[in-house]
Design a protein around this motif. Structure first.
Motif, PDB file in Angstrom:
ATOM      1  N   MET A 173      31.295  46.078  36.020  1.00 23.65           N
ATOM      2  CA  MET A 173      29.944  45.537  35.991  1.00 23.65           C
ATOM      3  C   MET A 173      29.137  46.211  34.884  1.00 23.65           C
ATOM      4  O   MET A 173      29.269  47.414  34.667  1.00 23.65           O
ATOM      5  CB  MET A 173      29.255  45.788  37.337  1.00 23.65           C
ATOM      6  N   PRO A 174      28.321  45.422  34.188  1.00 29.08           N
ATOM      7  CA  PRO A 174      27.503  45.990  33.110  1.00 29.08           C
ATOM      8  C   PRO A 174      26.537  47.060  33.633  1.00 29.08           C
ATOM      9  O   PRO A 174      26.050  46.959  34.757  1.00 29.08           O
ATOM     10  CB  PRO A 174      26.749  44.778  32.567  1.00 29.08           C
ATOM     11  N   ASP A 175      26.284  48.046  32.821  1.00 27.78           N
ATOM     12  CA  ASP A 175      25.324  49.077  33.189  1.00 27.78           C
ATOM     13  C   ASP A 175      24.150  49.053  32.204  1.00 27.78           C
ATOM     14  O   ASP A 175      24.044  48.142  31.386  1.00 27.78           O
ATOM     15  CB  ASP A 175      25.997  50.462  33.227  1.00 27.78           C
ATOM     16  N   VAL A 176      23.291  50.055  32.295  1.00 31.94           N
ATOM     17  CA  VAL A 176      22.091  50.068  31.451  1.00 31.94           C
ATOM     18  C   VAL A 176      22.470  50.119  29.973  1.00 31.94           C
ATOM     19  O   VAL A 176      21.769  49.557  29.115  1.00 31.94           O
ATOM     20  CB  VAL A 176      21.162  51.239  31.851  1.00 31.94           C
ATOM     21  N   ILE A 177      23.593  50.724  29.658  1.00 32.51           N
ATOM     22  CA  ILE A 177      24.023  50.798  28.259  1.00 32.51           C
ATOM     23  C   ILE A 177      24.485  49.435  27.760  1.00 32.51           C
ATOM     24  O   ILE A 177      24.134  49.008  26.658  1.00 32.51           O
ATOM     25  CB  ILE A 177      25.132  51.864  28.087  1.00 32.51           C
ATOM     26  N   LEU A 199      16.685  40.593  30.487  1.00 29.30           N
ATOM     27  CA  LEU A 199      15.875  41.610  31.153  1.00 29.30           C
ATOM     28  C   LEU A 199      15.666  41.262  32.630  1.00 29.30           C
ATOM     29  O   LEU A 199      15.723  42.135  33.506  1.00 29.30           O
ATOM     30  CB  LEU A 199      14.513  41.738  30.465  1.00 29.30           C
ATOM     31  N   ILE A 200      15.441  39.969  32.865  1.00 32.93           N
ATOM     32  CA  ILE A 200      15.256  39.520  34.241  1.00 32.93           C
ATOM     33  C   ILE A 200      16.543  39.718  35.036  1.00 32.93           C
ATOM     34  O   ILE A 200      16.538  40.226  36.158  1.00 32.93           O
ATOM     35  CB  ILE A 200      14.831  38.028  34.259  1.00 32.93           C
ATOM     36  N   GLN A 201      17.633  39.336  34.391  1.00 34.03           N
ATOM     37  CA  GLN A 201      18.942  39.490  35.033  1.00 34.03           C
ATOM     38  C   GLN A 201      19.229  40.964  35.349  1.00 34.03           C
ATOM     39  O   GLN A 201      19.776  41.296  36.396  1.00 34.03           O
ATOM     40  CB  GLN A 201      20.006  38.941  34.075  1.00 34.03           C
ATOM     41  N   MET A 202      18.814  41.801  34.425  1.00 34.44           N
ATOM     42  CA  MET A 202      18.999  43.236  34.592  1.00 34.44           C
ATOM     43  C   MET A 202      18.285  43.723  35.848  1.00 34.44           C
ATOM     44  O   MET A 202      18.826  44.487  36.643  1.00 34.44           O
ATOM     45  CB  MET A 202      18.407  43.919  33.356  1.00 34.44           C
ATOM     46  N   HIS A 203      17.059  43.219  35.990  1.00 37.28           N
ATOM     47  CA  HIS A 203      16.260  43.585  37.152  1.00 37.28           C
ATOM     48  C   HIS A 203      16.919  43.084  38.431  1.00 37.28           C
ATOM     49  O   HIS A 203      16.996  43.797  39.436  1.00 37.28           O
ATOM     50  CB  HIS A 203      14.856  43.011  37.002  1.00 37.28           C
ATOM     51  N   GLU A 204      17.412  41.835  38.381  1.00 28.33           N
ATOM     52  CA  GLU A 204      18.060  41.249  39.549  1.00 28.33           C
ATOM     53  C   GLU A 204      19.293  42.049  39.966  1.00 28.33           C
ATOM     54  O   GLU A 204      19.601  42.153  41.143  1.00 28.33           O
ATOM     55  CB  GLU A 204      18.479  39.803  39.236  1.00 28.33           C
ATOM     56  N   ASN A 205      19.973  42.566  38.964  1.00 26.78           N
ATOM     57  CA  ASN A 205      21.174  43.357  39.253  1.00 26.78           C
ATOM     58  C   ASN A 205      20.857  44.810  39.591  1.00 26.78           C
ATOM     59  O   ASN A 205      21.756  45.640  39.683  1.00 26.78           O
ATOM     60  CB  ASN A 205      22.148  43.295  38.076  1.00 26.78           C
ATOM     61  N   ARG A 206      19.558  45.096  39.732  1.00 32.45           N
ATOM     62  CA  ARG A 206      19.106  46.440  40.099  1.00 32.45           C
ATOM     63  C   ARG A 206      19.547  47.527  39.122  1.00 32.45           C
ATOM     64  O   ARG A 206      19.941  48.614  39.529  1.00 32.45           O
ATOM     65  CB  ARG A 206      19.627  46.822  41.506  1.00 32.45           C
ATOM     66  N   ILE A 207      19.533  47.168  37.832  1.00 35.16           N
ATOM     67  CA  ILE A 207      19.855  48.165  36.820  1.00 35.16           C
ATOM     68  C   ILE A 207      18.540  48.768  36.333  1.00 35.16           C
ATOM     69  O   ILE A 207      17.646  48.052  35.885  1.00 35.16           O
ATOM     70  CB  ILE A 207      20.590  47.529  35.618  1.00 35.16           C
ATOM     71  N   GLU A 208      18.416  50.076  36.431  1.00 34.42           N
ATOM     72  CA  GLU A 208      17.200  50.762  36.005  1.00 34.42           C
ATOM     73  C   GLU A 208      17.039  50.718  34.493  1.00 34.42           C
ATOM     74  O   GLU A 208      17.954  51.073  33.757  1.00 34.42           O
ATOM     75  CB  GLU A 208      17.235  52.227  36.461  1.00 34.42           C
ATOM     76  N   VAL A 209      15.898  50.255  34.054  1.00 37.45           N
ATOM     77  CA  VAL A 209      15.572  50.272  32.636  1.00 37.45           C
ATOM     78  C   VAL A 209      15.221  51.707  32.257  1.00 37.45           C
ATOM     79  O   VAL A 209      14.480  52.365  32.980  1.00 37.45           O
ATOM     80  CB  VAL A 209      14.366  49.344  32.373  1.00 37.45           C
ATOM     81  N   ASP A 210      15.777  52.203  31.176  1.00 39.66           N
ATOM     82  CA  ASP A 210      15.457  53.581  30.794  1.00 39.66           C
ATOM     83  C   ASP A 210      14.701  53.627  29.465  1.00 39.66           C
ATOM     84  O   ASP A 210      14.327  52.605  28.902  1.00 39.66           O
ATOM     85  CB  ASP A 210      16.705  54.473  30.783  1.00 39.66           C
ATOM     86  N   VAL A 211      14.488  54.826  28.967  1.00 32.74           N
ATOM     87  CA  VAL A 211      13.659  54.995  27.768  1.00 32.74           C
ATOM     88  C   VAL A 211      14.296  54.322  26.552  1.00 32.74           C
ATOM     89  O   VAL A 211      13.588  53.783  25.687  1.00 32.74           O
ATOM     90  CB  VAL A 211      13.384  56.505  27.524  1.00 32.74           C
ATOM     91  N   VAL A 212      15.618  54.305  26.500  1.00 35.48           N
ATOM     92  CA  VAL A 212      16.283  53.661  25.362  1.00 35.48           C
ATOM     93  C   VAL A 212      16.105  52.146  25.420  1.00 35.48           C
ATOM     94  O   VAL A 212      15.844  51.498  24.410  1.00 35.48           O
ATOM     95  CB  VAL A 212      17.786  54.030  25.299  1.00 35.48           C
TER      96      VAL A 212
END
Length: 234
Positions: A173-177, A199-212
């Motif tokens: 599964m994709p991660d924040v990187i 970005l929306i999908q990222m949120h749905e997948n509960r991946i934390e957005v980080d500083v990068v």
RNA sequence: GUGGCAAUCUGAU
């Protein structure tokens, strides 16, 4: 040995390889045996200060004495690749494809793949992903992220997206990187709509957005003059 | 009297 090696690690990180090597002599003088950690730390320290010849010598000595592990090999390969010495890294890799202590593992393949990607040789990088499977190794998420990054840098975002789909089908599964890499690629070719969906999908997948992730997007918006959008994200 | 608690691979500037 653990204490000595730990201090050597700190010294190497600060670029004080000389002191680390002196400490190594002190350790040996006390009758203590080095281990694979000692080896990779010193090899890494020598690589960081561009002393590749010394790194190779130390590595070979450690191999002969049976103190080297595949981590030491990976560290040394990385050292060569950082200096653009791809042929030597490849040679080292090929010498370690058969069964032994320093036999190339998933990280070895990833390290070389990244080196290939950074010189734009995606063909060789993809072949390496294939080779690792042939060798019975299971590509990790880093393997995929490395290739995704290479594809994105070349502007091949669609292939990168396909690869991520393939990775998911292979249980990675994709991660924040992964997401940040894709977002950067999308922003750089101006496909902001797709980026926003991601970005929306990222949120749905509960991946934390980080500083990068944030700086990737901000960079994309700022460089195309969409400052209002940039502000909205903050 | 400078954050250190042991090693290798991937993302923004």
């Amino acid at each position: 040995t653990v204490t000595f090696t730990g201090i050597m690690g700190v010294l190497c990180r600060k670029g004080e390889v000389e002191k680390a090597l002196k400490l190594y002599d002190v350790m040996i003088g006390r009758g203590l045996k080095p281990n694979d950690y000692t080896c990779s730390i010193l090899v890494g320290g020598l690589c960081r200060t561009k002393r590749l010849d010394d790194a190779v010598n130390l590595f070979e000595k450690m191999v002969l004495n049976g103190y080297a592990s595949v981590v030491c090999l990976n560290t040394l390969m990385h050292g060569f690749l950082e200096l653009g010495r791809r042929e030597e890294a490849t040679k080292l890799f090929k010498e370690n494809l058969f069964f032994k202590e320093t036999m190339a593992d998933v990280v070895s393949h990833n390290t070389l793949m990244d080196g290939f990607c950074k010189t734009g040789d995606l063909i060789a990088a993809k072949k390496l992903l294939h080779d690792m499977k042939v060798r019975g190794l299971v590509p990790s998420l880093v393997s995929f992220n490395t290739l995704v990054s290479g594809l994105c840098k070349r502007g091949d975002i669609d292939r990168a997206l396909d690869l991520v789909e393939y990775a998911v089908n292979n249980g990675q599964m994709p991660d924040v990187i992964t997401y940040s890499t894709l977002l950067d690629g999308l922003c750089k070719v101006g496909r902001f709509q797709v980026a926003e969906n991601l970005l929306i999908q990222m949120h749905e997948n509960r991946i934390e957005v980080d500083v990068v992730t944030y700086s990737t997007i901000l960079n994309g918006y700022c460089k195309t003059g969409q400052l209002q959008k940039a502000q909205k994200i903050l």
